[in-house]
Motif scaffolding. Structure first.
Motif, short mmCIF file in Angstrom:
data_model
loop_
_atom_site.label_atom_id
_atom_site.label_comp_id
_atom_site.label_asym_id
_atom_site.label_seq_id
_atom_site.Cartn_x
_atom_site.Cartn_y
_atom_site.Cartn_z
N UNK A 94 0.83 -1.21 0.00
CA UNK A 94 0.00 0.00 0.00
C UNK A 94 0.87 1.26 0.00
N UNK A 95 1.83 1.31 0.88
CA UNK A 95 2.67 2.51 0.99
C UNK A 95 3.50 2.70 -0.27
N UNK A 96 4.08 1.61 -0.80
CA UNK A 96 4.88 1.71 -2.03
C UNK A 96 4.01 2.16 -3.19
N UNK A 97 2.80 1.64 -3.28
CA UNK A 97 1.91 2.04 -4.37
C UNK A 97 1.57 3.52 -4.31
N UNK A 98 1.27 4.03 -3.12
CA UNK A 98 0.96 5.45 -2.98
C UNK A 98 2.17 6.31 -3.36
N UNK A 99 3.35 5.94 -2.87
CA UNK A 99 4.55 6.74 -3.15
C UNK A 99 4.85 6.78 -4.64
N UNK A 100 4.71 5.65 -5.31
CA UNK A 100 5.04 5.60 -6.74
C UNK A 100 3.95 6.26 -7.57
N UNK A 101 2.69 6.17 -7.14
CA UNK A 101 1.63 6.92 -7.83
C UNK A 101 1.91 8.41 -7.76
N UNK A 102 2.33 8.87 -6.59
CA UNK A 102 2.66 10.29 -6.43
C UNK A 102 3.84 10.69 -7.31
N UNK A 103 4.84 9.83 -7.40
CA UNK A 103 6.04 10.14 -8.18
C UNK A 103 5.70 10.30 -9.66
N UNK A 104 4.91 9.39 -10.21
CA UNK A 104 4.60 9.47 -11.64
C UNK A 104 3.58 10.56 -11.95
N UNK A 155 0.47 5.58 -17.42
CA UNK A 155 0.45 4.12 -17.43
C UNK A 155 1.15 3.56 -16.20
N UNK A 156 2.36 4.04 -15.91
CA UNK A 156 3.09 3.55 -14.75
C UNK A 156 2.42 3.98 -13.44
N UNK A 157 1.88 5.19 -13.43
CA UNK A 157 1.15 5.62 -12.24
C UNK A 157 -0.05 4.74 -11.97
N UNK A 159 -1.15 2.49 -8.83
CA UNK A 159 -2.49 2.80 -8.34
C UNK A 159 -3.26 1.51 -8.05
N UNK A 160 -3.10 0.52 -8.90
CA UNK A 160 -3.78 -0.77 -8.68
C UNK A 160 -3.21 -1.51 -7.49
N UNK A 161 -1.92 -1.34 -7.21
CA UNK A 161 -1.37 -1.91 -5.98
C UNK A 161 -2.11 -1.35 -4.76
N UNK A 162 -2.36 -0.04 -4.80
CA UNK A 162 -3.05 0.61 -3.68
C UNK A 162 -4.47 0.09 -3.56
N UNK A 163 -5.18 -0.01 -4.68
CA UNK A 163 -6.57 -0.46 -4.65
C UNK A 163 -6.70 -1.83 -4.01
N UNK A 164 -5.88 -2.76 -4.45
CA UNK A 164 -5.99 -4.13 -3.95
C UNK A 164 -5.57 -4.20 -2.48
#
Length: 489
Positions: free
Chosen positions: A351-361, A384-386, A390-395
């Motif tokens: 969850x945390x990694x997904x949020x951080x990477x969504x923010x980065x992209x 696309x990468x964001x 984002x799907x990591x966060x959702x799940x």
């Protein structure tokens, strides 16, 4: 999976039950049906957006009135979610799910046949009510059908993927269908799809309800529904009228007061609509915050990029569709892979990694410019990468926010999860659209051309988007780290 699971513990549990992640044919069909319903609702939220100018000319709606075609759906779909999630627990999730599907399908037909603005808005409002029934009941049926662990993680991954894709597909499909078949076809799609799901649902779904039937918390229902409706109305109209208008301010204040009263009411109710002890679970509270933010901010990115590609770069509908089509394919793949990532990293870390990477992209999109070639490729790669993360966060947020909750309270837990999703989609676009509109208006007043002013408004909105997701990533990481207590959430 509990938020306290380690990757080793998750792997050991899966190894101890090698067949746990295998679904029967019937289970796969149930999952397909429930995911199809979620997809249709998400698609319906956005499919009409691109058709609004054509629709307005056909029905004689002025520019200022077009927002109501979206707001009429958003208000009930976000405002009634918690109420219908609880009603489903009391009177049967299957029964309410079928009722919602029938209402949604009939309302879509009414909207497609609309001969004047009032009929269209009535159809859209009834669609919203149907959506408010379908979303929480469908999610409750999913979490009670699939046991906590690998099966539920896989089911939530597929459901989250299709829910996220539905919004994107709606944006793309709406433009193409409006050009080829007219705006009415955009309402025909959810009508036909809804009828198909409605025909199959009675054959596959069994009734599901808790073993007891508590009374409905009427004061709680009134305050939370009124509060959500007021807040959604305020933010939906702020993009057009500005946050300083008295009507917007009044609606926002009323909404916040009602939501505060809701908390007071629930703390004193014998049988509350929302269990405050459940909300005090760190996993439920932080998981749902992450869900609210990821949906609101990513749906806003898609909306802002649609404006950028078509109004700044002047790309055709087909080339714009290509960008979001690529995003959809990678999102689907990420939703399938996400449960495996959770198994290796744990739900919290994912969850945390997904949020951080969504923010980065999202932040990478601040490099967008007027040059069509580099601009289109940056938009394509970053969104696309964001969306993958984002799907990591959702799940992972769905897993965290529903784990450890008894079946009798799954309607409450999933009502919160689906409220985070639907309210997030509802709030993000009008809120950051108002930011973009204000900056664009200021630039136009200074003499900038339309394209430059539009881009100048989009960038600050994207900056706010990225900053909000990054801050929430830090908050969630801290909050869930403290959740390592004997009360596993």
């Amino acid at each position: 999976m509990s938020v306290t699971d380690t990757p080793a513990a998750a792997a050991a549990r899966t190894a101890a039950a090698p067949g746990a992640a295998r679904m029967t044919t019937r289970a796969k069909l149930i999952l397909l049906l429930l995911c199809a319903a979620q997809f249709i609702v998400a698609l319906d939220f956005s499919i009409l957006n691109v058709a609004l100018p054509v629709l307005g000319k056909d029905l004689g709606m002025g520019q200022a009135d077009l927002q109501w075609a979206v707001t009429a759906f958003a208000l009930p779909s976000g405002g009634f979610l918690l109420l219908f999630g609880r009603i489903a627990d009391l009177f049967g999730r299957r029964r309410l799910f079928l009722t919602g599907l029938a209402l949604f399908t009939g309302a879509s037909v009414l909207a497609a046949l609309a001969w004047e603005p009032a009929v269209l808005l009535a159809g859209r409002a009834l669609q919203g009510v149907g959506a408010a029934v379908i979303v929480p009941t469908g999610m409750s049926l999913l979490t009670t059908t699939f046991a906590e662990g690998p099966q539920r993680e896989r089911a939530l991954g597929i459901s989250g993927t299709l829910l996220s894709m539905g919004f994107t597909v709606g944006m793309v499909l709406g433009g193409v269908m409006t050009d080829v078949l007219g705006w009415r076809s955009t309402m025909g799609v959810p009508a036909v799809a809804g009828a198909g799901v409605l025909a199959a649902a009675p054959l596959l779904l069994s009734e599901s309800r808790p073993p007891f039937r508590p009374r409905i918390d009427v004061p709680g229902a009134v305050t939370v529904t009124g509060g959500l409706l007021s807040v959604i109305y305020a933010l939906s109209t702020a993009a057009e009228e500005g946050f300083g208008r008295p009507g917007v301010v009044a609606a926002l204040v009323v909404g916040l007061v009602l939501l505060a009263l809701f908390v007071v009411v629930e703390s004193r109710a014998a049988q509350p609509l929302v269990s405050l002890p459940m909300l005090r679970r760190r996993s439920v509270a932080w998981g749902n915050l992450a869900g609210l933010i990821t949906f609101s901010m990513m749906s806003t990115v898609v909306f802002l990029l649609t404006l950028y590609l078509q109004e700044v770069l002047r790309l055709s509908a087909s080339r714009t569709g290509l960008v979001f089509g690529v995003q959809g394919v990678f999102s689907a793949a990420s939703g399938i892979v996400a449960p495996k990532v959770i198994g290796r990293l744990g739900a919290r870390n994912t969850l945390v990694a997904g949020l951080a990477l969504q923010a980065a992209f999202t932040a990478a999109l601040l490099g967008l410019g007027r040059d069509a070639g580099p601009g289109m490729w940056l938009a394509l790669v970053a969104v696309t990468l964001g969306s993958v993360f984002h799907l990591w966060v959702i799940v992972s947020y769905g897993v965290i926010a529903t784990s450890g909750v008894p079946n009798a309270e799954q309607g409450l837990a999933t009502g919160l999860v689906t409220s985070s999703q639907q309210v997030g989609i509802t709030l993000g676009i009008p809120l950051l659209s108002a930011v973009a509109a204000a900056h664009s208006a200021a630039l136009r007043a200074d003499g900038d051309g339309f394209a430059d002013a539009t881009l100048g408004g989009i960038k600050p909105a994207l900056g706010v988007d990225a900053a909000v997701v990054a801050v929430v990533a830090v908050l969630v990481a801290t909050g869930l780290r403290r959740a390592r207590t004997p009360a596993r959430g």
